[in-house]
Design a protein around this motif. Sequence first.
Motif, PDB file in Angstrom:
ATOM      1  N   ARG A  68     -28.659   7.467 -20.510  1.00 58.24           N
ATOM      2  CA  ARG A  68     -29.073   6.580 -21.730  1.00 58.24           C
ATOM      3  C   ARG A  68     -30.589   6.169 -21.145  1.00 58.24           C
ATOM      4  NH1 ARG A  68     -24.017   4.633 -22.681  1.00 58.24           N
ATOM      5  NH2 ARG A  68     -24.302   2.789 -21.283  1.00 58.24           N
ATOM      6  N   GLU A 125     -33.062   8.900 -21.204  1.00 62.39           N
ATOM      7  CA  GLU A 125     -33.501   9.079 -22.553  1.00 62.39           C
ATOM      8  C   GLU A 125     -34.319   7.882 -23.089  1.00 62.39           C
ATOM      9  OE1 GLU A 125     -31.313   9.934 -26.998  1.00 62.39           O
ATOM     10  OE2 GLU A 125     -30.204   9.063 -25.429  1.00 62.39           O
ATOM     11  N   ARG A 126     -34.295   6.883 -22.845  1.00 69.31           N
ATOM     12  CA  ARG A 126     -35.208   5.701 -23.313  1.00 69.31           C
ATOM     13  C   ARG A 126     -36.483   6.130 -22.614  1.00 69.31           C
ATOM     14  NH1 ARG A 126     -30.782   2.307 -22.176  1.00 69.31           N
ATOM     15  NH2 ARG A 126     -31.861   1.754 -20.102  1.00 69.31           N
ATOM     16  N   ARG A 146     -31.058  13.617 -26.493  1.00 66.94           N
ATOM     17  CA  ARG A 146     -29.533  13.738 -26.538  1.00 66.94           C
ATOM     18  C   ARG A 146     -29.399  14.527 -27.910  1.00 66.94           C
ATOM     19  NH1 ARG A 146     -25.104  10.901 -28.984  1.00 66.94           N
ATOM     20  NH2 ARG A 146     -23.400  11.197 -27.857  1.00 66.94           N
TER      21      ARG A 146
END
Length: 119
Positions: A70, A73-74, A80
Amino acid sequence: MEGEVADEAVGPAGDDCGRYCPSFHQTVELLGRRWNGVILHALMAHAERFSEIRAVIPGLSDRLLAERLRELEREGLLSRTCPIGAGAPRYVLTAKGRALGPVIDAIASWAAEWSRAAD
């Protein structure tokens, strides 16, 4: 003049960060955060599913892997995707993440030659 030390240092990329560069610091902290580097290394080796990434990184818990994915990804290093009818989500490096390839390769080469863990 000759023998004087400049107040500002110029980095290898030609940037003018001086002695402390916030961008460099942020990047080193991100890559150096526990497991992030090895997760990126696994993604560059084409592990895409959660289970594939977990399988190539011993000692990494599901909870921590999910948290780190996560975070990456941020930061825009991976995306994703959830293919319809194709089962588990896939994690794919973005252009920004792929641009780290030479950095990760350089770290891997250095580690192979100099790391005590390789002995």
